[in-house]
Design a protein around this motif. Structure first.
Motif, short mmCIF file in Angstrom:
data_model
loop_
_atom_site.label_atom_id
_atom_site.label_comp_id
_atom_site.label_asym_id
_atom_site.label_seq_id
_atom_site.Cartn_x
_atom_site.Cartn_y
_atom_site.Cartn_z
N ASP A 80 -4.08 22.88 4.55
CA ASP A 80 -3.51 24.22 4.61
C ASP A 80 -2.13 24.24 3.96
O ASP A 80 -1.77 25.18 3.24
CB ASP A 80 -3.42 24.67 6.06
CG ASP A 80 -2.93 26.10 6.21
OD1 ASP A 80 -3.35 26.95 5.41
OD2 ASP A 80 -2.13 26.37 7.13
N LEU A 81 -1.36 23.18 4.20
CA LEU A 81 -0.03 23.07 3.59
C LEU A 81 -0.13 23.06 2.06
O LEU A 81 0.61 23.74 1.36
CB LEU A 81 0.65 21.79 4.07
CG LEU A 81 2.08 21.54 3.58
CD1 LEU A 81 3.04 22.51 4.24
CD2 LEU A 81 2.50 20.11 3.88
N ALA A 82 -1.10 22.29 1.55
CA ALA A 82 -1.28 22.20 0.10
C ALA A 82 -1.80 23.51 -0.49
O ALA A 82 -1.39 23.92 -1.58
CB ALA A 82 -2.23 21.06 -0.23
N ALA A 83 -2.70 24.16 0.24
CA ALA A 83 -3.28 25.42 -0.26
C ALA A 83 -2.20 26.49 -0.45
O ALA A 83 -2.31 27.34 -1.35
CB ALA A 83 -4.35 25.91 0.70
N LYS A 84 -1.16 26.44 0.40
CA LYS A 84 -0.11 27.46 0.35
C LYS A 84 1.09 27.05 -0.51
O LYS A 84 2.05 27.81 -0.64
CB LYS A 84 0.35 27.77 1.77
CG LYS A 84 -0.74 28.41 2.63
CD LYS A 84 -0.32 28.56 4.07
CE LYS A 84 -1.44 29.20 4.90
NZ LYS A 84 -1.11 29.26 6.35
N ALA A 85 1.03 25.87 -1.10
CA ALA A 85 2.15 25.40 -1.93
C ALA A 85 2.16 26.11 -3.27
O ALA A 85 1.16 26.67 -3.71
CB ALA A 85 2.02 23.89 -2.14
N ASP A 86 3.30 26.08 -3.94
CA ASP A 86 3.41 26.67 -5.27
C ASP A 86 2.46 25.95 -6.23
O ASP A 86 2.43 24.71 -6.26
CB ASP A 86 4.84 26.56 -5.80
CG ASP A 86 5.82 27.43 -5.02
OD1 ASP A 86 5.36 28.44 -4.45
OD2 ASP A 86 7.01 27.09 -4.98
N PRO A 87 1.70 26.68 -7.03
CA PRO A 87 0.75 26.07 -7.96
C PRO A 87 1.43 25.60 -9.24
O PRO A 87 1.13 26.08 -10.34
CB PRO A 87 -0.25 27.20 -8.22
CG PRO A 87 0.57 28.44 -8.11
CD PRO A 87 1.58 28.16 -7.02
N ASP A 88 2.36 24.67 -9.09
CA ASP A 88 3.14 24.23 -10.24
C ASP A 88 2.86 22.77 -10.62
O ASP A 88 3.53 22.20 -11.49
CB ASP A 88 4.63 24.41 -9.95
CG ASP A 88 5.07 23.73 -8.65
OD1 ASP A 88 4.27 22.94 -8.09
OD2 ASP A 88 6.20 23.97 -8.20
N TRP A 102 -13.45 10.22 -2.45
CA TRP A 102 -12.04 10.61 -2.44
C TRP A 102 -11.68 11.22 -3.79
O TRP A 102 -12.18 10.80 -4.84
CB TRP A 102 -11.15 9.38 -2.19
CG TRP A 102 -11.49 8.68 -0.92
CD1 TRP A 102 -10.96 8.89 0.32
CD2 TRP A 102 -12.48 7.64 -0.73
NE1 TRP A 102 -11.54 8.06 1.25
CE2 TRP A 102 -12.48 7.28 0.63
CE3 TRP A 102 -13.37 7.00 -1.60
CZ2 TRP A 102 -13.32 6.31 1.15
CZ3 TRP A 102 -14.20 6.03 -1.08
CH2 TRP A 102 -14.18 5.68 0.27
N GLY A 103 -10.82 12.22 -3.74
CA GLY A 103 -10.42 12.86 -4.99
C GLY A 103 -9.10 13.58 -4.80
O GLY A 103 -8.51 13.58 -3.71
N ILE A 104 -8.63 14.21 -5.87
CA ILE A 104 -7.36 14.93 -5.84
C ILE A 104 -7.56 16.36 -6.31
O ILE A 104 -8.22 16.60 -7.32
CB ILE A 104 -6.31 14.22 -6.72
CG1 ILE A 104 -5.93 12.87 -6.08
CG2 ILE A 104 -5.06 15.08 -6.90
CD1 ILE A 104 -4.88 12.09 -6.87
N VAL A 105 -6.99 17.29 -5.56
CA VAL A 105 -7.01 18.70 -5.93
C VAL A 105 -5.58 19.24 -5.90
O VAL A 105 -4.68 18.61 -5.34
CB VAL A 105 -7.90 19.53 -4.97
CG1 VAL A 105 -9.35 19.06 -5.04
CG2 VAL A 105 -7.39 19.45 -3.53
#
Length: 268
Positions: free
Chosen positions: A24-32, A197-200
């Motif tokens: 949830d923290l990552a989903a709401k982070a700036d998409p930069d 495992w992966g990275i998004v």
């Protein structure tokens, strides 16, 4: 990645709710491109266990898969079976008598066991523990009879004779236990249970940034150091484009949903 990109990378562990808190923290982070999220098979299972405040597919931009790792089906040596077929015969002869241990509800071990039950049409009982270590000790002690555990965690106990290995859960035989057949070729056709495992990144991250991150990771997966590390963890590097990884995540969400529902899994 830090060396390749020339940027300092900080690992921010945010445990809780099977990974939902960190996601949830990552989903709401700036998409930069400066916030990334490491995901596993739990990312595809959590939507069926929790009321997530984000969409596991639409809220993220897939960057790169990293690796996959399979399980190994083992039994306590006192169980009178030496193959998957014999285990199936025993389970059908004595439904509800055999117990399989896992690291907890919704864990990869739990999912592996429930998929096996559904595809094989057998009744074996799930016994959850607080972690893979306690679960394995319970099977070694004979408190439970069966376990679907990670290969690396289990090999020492197989070699010592404390556990008997019957098969592995990947689509192909494992290079770690090459003489062991897969569950799919041993009586449960089509069975495949692999952790991954992966990275998004947050949705909306510019494509050029996603491409740069993907290419960086893909290059690292080809390195001898990465391969050695993954070998030691019982995992194998995997190459996919970012788009292919996105479709893979969607397919995993679709795959595990029915398993969670039919098994009646409930998050604790």
């Amino acid at each position: 990645m830090a060396k390749k990109l020339g940027k300092q990378i900080f690992v921010d562990n945010r445990p809780g709710a099977g990974g939902v808190v960190g996601s949830d923290l990552a989903a709401k982070a700036d998409p930069d491109g400066y916030t990334l999220l490491i995901v596993s098979v739990a990312h595809a299972v959590d939507p069926w266990l929790y009321k997530e405040p984000y969409d596991p597919a639409k809220s993220f931009a897939p960057v790169s898969i990293i690796a996959t790792g399979t399980n190994v089906l083992t039994v306590n040596p006192s169980v009178p079976v030496h193959s998957v077929k014999e285990l199936l015969d025993l389970a059908k002869e004595k439904p509800g008598v055999l117990d399989y241990a896992s690291a907890g509800i919704g864990s990869f071990q739990h999912l592996s066991g429930e998929l096996f039950k559904l595809m094989a049409g057998v009744n074996i009982q799930h016994v959850p523990y607080k972690g893979g270590g306690p679960a394995m000790l319970a099977v070694i002690a004979g408190e439970d009879q069966v376990m679907f555990s990670s290969i690396v965690q289990t090999v020492p106990n197989i070699q010592s004779g404390q556990l008997r290995a019957l098969a592995t859960g990947g689509a192909e035989r494992s290079p770690i236990l090459p003489d062991l057949p897969t569950i799919g070729e041993s009586g449960v056709p089509g069975y495949v249970a692999t952790n991954w495992w992966g990275i998004v990144a947050p949705a909306g991250t510019p494509q050029p940034i996603v491409d740069k991150l993907h290419d960086t990771i893909a290059g690292l997966l080809d390195s001898a150091a990465t391969k050695k590390f993954l070998d030691n963890e019982g995992a194998a590097p995997v190459h996919m484009s970012a788009a292919e990884f996105g479709k893979f995540i969607e397919s995993e969400i679709a795959k595990w949903g029915p398993v969670v529902k039919q098994a009646g899994m409930k998050a604790e």
